[in-house]
Design a protein around this motif. Structure first.
Motif, PDB file in Angstrom:
ATOM      1  N   THR A   1      26.256  13.767  16.700  1.00  0.00           N
ATOM      2  CA  THR A   1      26.076  12.584  15.861  1.00  0.00           C
ATOM      3  C   THR A   1      27.028  12.522  14.676  1.00  0.00           C
ATOM      4  O   THR A   1      27.060  11.511  13.965  1.00  0.00           O
ATOM      5  N   LEU A   2      27.802  13.589  14.456  1.00  0.00           N
ATOM      6  CA  LEU A   2      28.678  13.627  13.288  1.00  0.00           C
ATOM      7  C   LEU A   2      30.143  13.844  13.669  1.00  0.00           C
ATOM      8  O   LEU A   2      30.935  14.339  12.871  1.00  0.00           O
ATOM      9  N   ASN A   3      30.505  13.450  14.884  1.00  0.00           N
ATOM     10  CA  ASN A   3      31.888  13.583  15.322  1.00  0.00           C
ATOM     11  C   ASN A   3      32.826  12.857  14.364  1.00  0.00           C
ATOM     12  O   ASN A   3      32.547  11.735  13.930  1.00  0.00           O
ATOM     13  N   GLU A   4      33.941  13.519  14.046  1.00  0.00           N
ATOM     14  CA  GLU A   4      34.989  12.969  13.181  1.00  0.00           C
ATOM     15  C   GLU A   4      34.568  12.839  11.723  1.00  0.00           C
ATOM     16  O   GLU A   4      35.311  12.290  10.904  1.00  0.00           O
ATOM     17  N   LYS A   5      33.385  13.333  11.375  1.00  0.00           N
ATOM     18  CA  LYS A   5      32.952  13.327   9.981  1.00  0.00           C
ATOM     19  C   LYS A   5      33.468  14.590   9.285  1.00  0.00           C
ATOM     20  O   LYS A   5      33.576  15.655   9.889  1.00  0.00           O
ATOM     21  N   VAL A   6      33.778  14.448   8.007  1.00  0.00           N
ATOM     22  CA  VAL A   6      34.229  15.573   7.200  1.00  0.00           C
ATOM     23  C   VAL A   6      33.157  15.860   6.156  1.00  0.00           C
ATOM     24  O   VAL A   6      32.757  14.968   5.405  1.00  0.00           O
TER      25      VAL A   6
ATOM     26  N   GLU B   1      26.733  19.407  15.055  1.00  0.00           N
ATOM     27  CA  GLU B   1      26.704  17.975  15.358  1.00  0.00           C
ATOM     28  C   GLU B   1      28.090  17.350  15.357  1.00  0.00           C
ATOM     29  O   GLU B   1      28.220  16.128  15.469  1.00  0.00           O
ATOM     30  N   GLY B   2      29.130  18.183  15.220  1.00  0.00           N
ATOM     31  CA  GLY B   2      30.495  17.696  15.380  1.00  0.00           C
ATOM     32  C   GLY B   2      31.294  17.526  14.112  1.00  0.00           C
ATOM     33  O   GLY B   2      32.476  17.158  14.170  1.00  0.00           O
ATOM     34  N   ALA B   3      30.698  17.775  12.949  1.00  0.00           N
ATOM     35  CA  ALA B   3      31.423  17.603  11.693  1.00  0.00           C
ATOM     36  C   ALA B   3      32.445  18.705  11.477  1.00  0.00           C
ATOM     37  O   ALA B   3      32.261  19.848  11.915  1.00  0.00           O
ATOM     38  N   GLN B   4      33.515  18.364  10.787  1.00  0.00           N
ATOM     39  CA  GLN B   4      34.459  19.343  10.265  1.00  0.00           C
ATOM     40  C   GLN B   4      33.903  19.785   8.919  1.00  0.00           C
ATOM     41  O   GLN B   4      33.799  18.980   7.990  1.00  0.00           O
ATOM     42  N   VAL B   5      33.519  21.059   8.810  1.00  0.00           N
ATOM     43  CA  VAL B   5      32.755  21.525   7.654  1.00  0.00           C
ATOM     44  C   VAL B   5      33.611  22.418   6.756  1.00  0.00           C
ATOM     45  O   VAL B   5      34.285  23.336   7.228  1.00  0.00           O
ATOM     46  N   HIS B   6      33.529  22.137   5.471  1.00  0.00           N
ATOM     47  CA  HIS B   6      34.203  22.946   4.461  1.00  0.00           C
ATOM     48  C   HIS B   6      33.123  23.553   3.574  1.00  0.00           C
ATOM     49  O   HIS B   6      32.381  22.823   2.906  1.00  0.00           O
TER      50      HIS B   6
ATOM     51  N   LEU C   1      41.323  18.831  -0.300  1.00  0.00           N
ATOM     52  CA  LEU C   1      40.630  18.750   0.989  1.00  0.00           C
ATOM     53  C   LEU C   1      40.844  17.392   1.644  1.00  0.00           C
ATOM     54  O   LEU C   1      41.198  17.298   2.830  1.00  0.00           O
ATOM     55  N   THR C   2      40.618  16.326   0.886  1.00  0.00           N
ATOM     56  CA  THR C   2      40.764  14.987   1.455  1.00  0.00           C
ATOM     57  C   THR C   2      42.224  14.658   1.739  1.00  0.00           C
ATOM     58  O   THR C   2      42.519  13.871   2.652  1.00  0.00           O
ATOM     59  N   GLY C   3      43.128  15.275   0.977  1.00  0.00           N
ATOM     60  CA  GLY C   3      44.537  15.068   1.272  1.00  0.00           C
ATOM     61  C   GLY C   3      44.914  15.589   2.646  1.00  0.00           C
ATOM     62  O   GLY C   3      45.747  14.996   3.346  1.00  0.00           O
ATOM     63  N   ARG C   4      44.283  16.687   3.055  1.00  0.00           N
ATOM     64  CA  ARG C   4      44.548  17.256   4.384  1.00  0.00           C
ATOM     65  C   ARG C   4      43.721  16.602   5.466  1.00  0.00           C
ATOM     66  O   ARG C   4      44.207  16.297   6.552  1.00  0.00           O
ATOM     67  N   ALA C   5      42.418  16.395   5.179  1.00  0.00           N
ATOM     68  CA  ALA C   5      41.512  15.866   6.201  1.00  0.00           C
ATOM     69  C   ALA C   5      41.575  14.345   6.321  1.00  0.00           C
ATOM     70  O   ALA C   5      41.178  13.782   7.344  1.00  0.00           O
ATOM     71  N   GLY C   6      42.041  13.685   5.256  1.00  0.00           N
ATOM     72  CA  GLY C   6      42.166  12.233   5.310  1.00  0.00           C
ATOM     73  C   GLY C   6      40.943  11.470   4.872  1.00  0.00           C
ATOM     74  O   GLY C   6      40.997  10.261   4.681  1.00  0.00           O
TER      75      GLY C   6
ATOM     76  N   GLY D   1      29.213   6.968   3.361  1.00  0.00           N
ATOM     77  CA  GLY D   1      29.158   8.366   2.957  1.00  0.00           C
ATOM     78  C   GLY D   1      27.740   8.749   2.586  1.00  0.00           C
ATOM     79  O   GLY D   1      26.873   7.890   2.399  1.00  0.00           O
ATOM     80  N   VAL D   2      27.513  10.063   2.476  1.00  0.00           N
ATOM     81  CA  VAL D   2      26.175  10.591   2.206  1.00  0.00           C
ATOM     82  C   VAL D   2      26.276  11.733   1.215  1.00  0.00           C
ATOM     83  O   VAL D   2      27.159  12.597   1.335  1.00  0.00           O
ATOM     84  N   VAL D   3      25.379  11.735   0.241  1.00  0.00           N
ATOM     85  CA  VAL D   3      25.237  12.848  -0.699  1.00  0.00           C
ATOM     86  C   VAL D   3      23.861  13.464  -0.492  1.00  0.00           C
ATOM     87  O   VAL D   3      22.849  12.752  -0.527  1.00  0.00           O
ATOM     88  N   LEU D   4      23.817  14.763  -0.255  1.00  0.00           N
ATOM     89  CA  LEU D   4      22.556  15.476  -0.065  1.00  0.00           C
ATOM     90  C   LEU D   4      22.414  16.545  -1.145  1.00  0.00           C
ATOM     91  O   LEU D   4      23.384  17.230  -1.474  1.00  0.00           O
TER      92      LEU D   4
END
Length: 265
Positions: A3-8, A29-34, A77-82, A137-140
């Motif tokens: 459910t989180l494919n292509e999410k950073v 769930e498919g996220a790229q996690v930092h 991070l966002t500069g690399r991941a987009g 976007g989501v903040v947890l």
């Protein structure tokens, strides 16, 4: 289906018991996690557990209370991941539990209030422009039942948890127009954290004042819930993965009660 494919996603406090579980669930769930934190070894262990299962993860040494350091981290991070889609603040702050008001020092009282709110403000402020960039976007973030309880020995913890929940509700109103959701998770005491986090000493102090061992005190806390048990890190992580996904796209400004029925809303 992931459910989180292509999410950073970035998880501050990602080397901790709960933060690590959340990172693994998001990656599954498919996220790229930092994962980010102040100590390298636990972060690396979380990364290895994710990449060893075929997931995507990186680690970075970042103090979540350092405003400039967090800003640099997210910009890089966002500069690399987009992009950035999910911000999780699972940072733990050492604090005392047990001393009643008469024995509590001002610095002891203020430590969790300043600590938790400082990291929340710093990470949310740095992440908000990146989350809003794509209109979603989501903040947890994490709270505790202390936000709604009364009693002796947890004044700083309870006030800081109540402040976290207020912060999350108001932040949801601030970020909602940009399409960003905010969800606060409120689990109860998590036995798996004992021996691996700052709660070890806090629980031991509360238990000692009750004339019990930590295990006995936690067993009593479990018996006080409607389900007769306390949450696991995986319980929190599964809900976090759901809340971060589009399955929860109408959920914002809420406090998710994961207390196993210790509190009833």
């Amino acid at each position: 289906m992931n459910t989180l494919n292509e999410k950073v996603a970035v998880v501050y406090g990602g080397g901790g018991t709960v933060g690590g579980a959340v990172a693994r669930a998001l990656a599954r769930e498919g996220a790229q996690v930092h994962v980010a934190g102040r100590t390298r070894d636990p972060l690396d262990r979380v990364v290895r557990s994710i990449t060893g299962g075929g997931g995507q993860a990186e680690a970075a040494l970042v103090d979540a209370s350092d405003e400039e350091g967090v800003r640099r981290h997210l910009d890089e991070l966002t500069g690399r991941a987009g992009r950035l889609d999910i911000l999780v603040n699972a940072v733990g702050v050492p604090h005392v539990q047990g001393p009643p008001l008469a024995e509590l020092g001002l610095d002891q009282f203020m430590a969790p209030i300043d600590g938790y709110l400082r990291t929340l403000f710093t990470t949310a402020k740095a992440a908000a422009p990146h989350l809003a960039k794509q209109g979603s976007g989501v903040v947890l973030m994490l709270s505790t039942p202390g936000a709604r309880l009364t009693g002796r020995g947890f004044l700083g913890n309870g006030v800081s948890s109540a402040a976290v929940e207020a912060f999350s509700r108001i932040l949801a109103g601030e970020l909602g127009p940009d399409g960003v959701r905010v969800v606060c998770l409120r689990p109860h005491a998590i036995p798996a954290s004992v021996g691996a986090s700052h709660v070890t000493e806090a629980f031991a102090e509360m238990a000692g004042r009750a004339g019990a061992t930590t295990d006995e005190w936690l067993a009593g806390a479990a018996q006080g819930t409607l389900l007769g048990r306390l949450p696991t890190p995986e319980d929190v992580a599964e809900y976090a993965a759901f809340a971060a996904s589009d399955r929860a796209r109408t959920m914002t400004g809420v406090i998710a009660n994961l207390s196993a029925g210790a509190l009833v809303d």
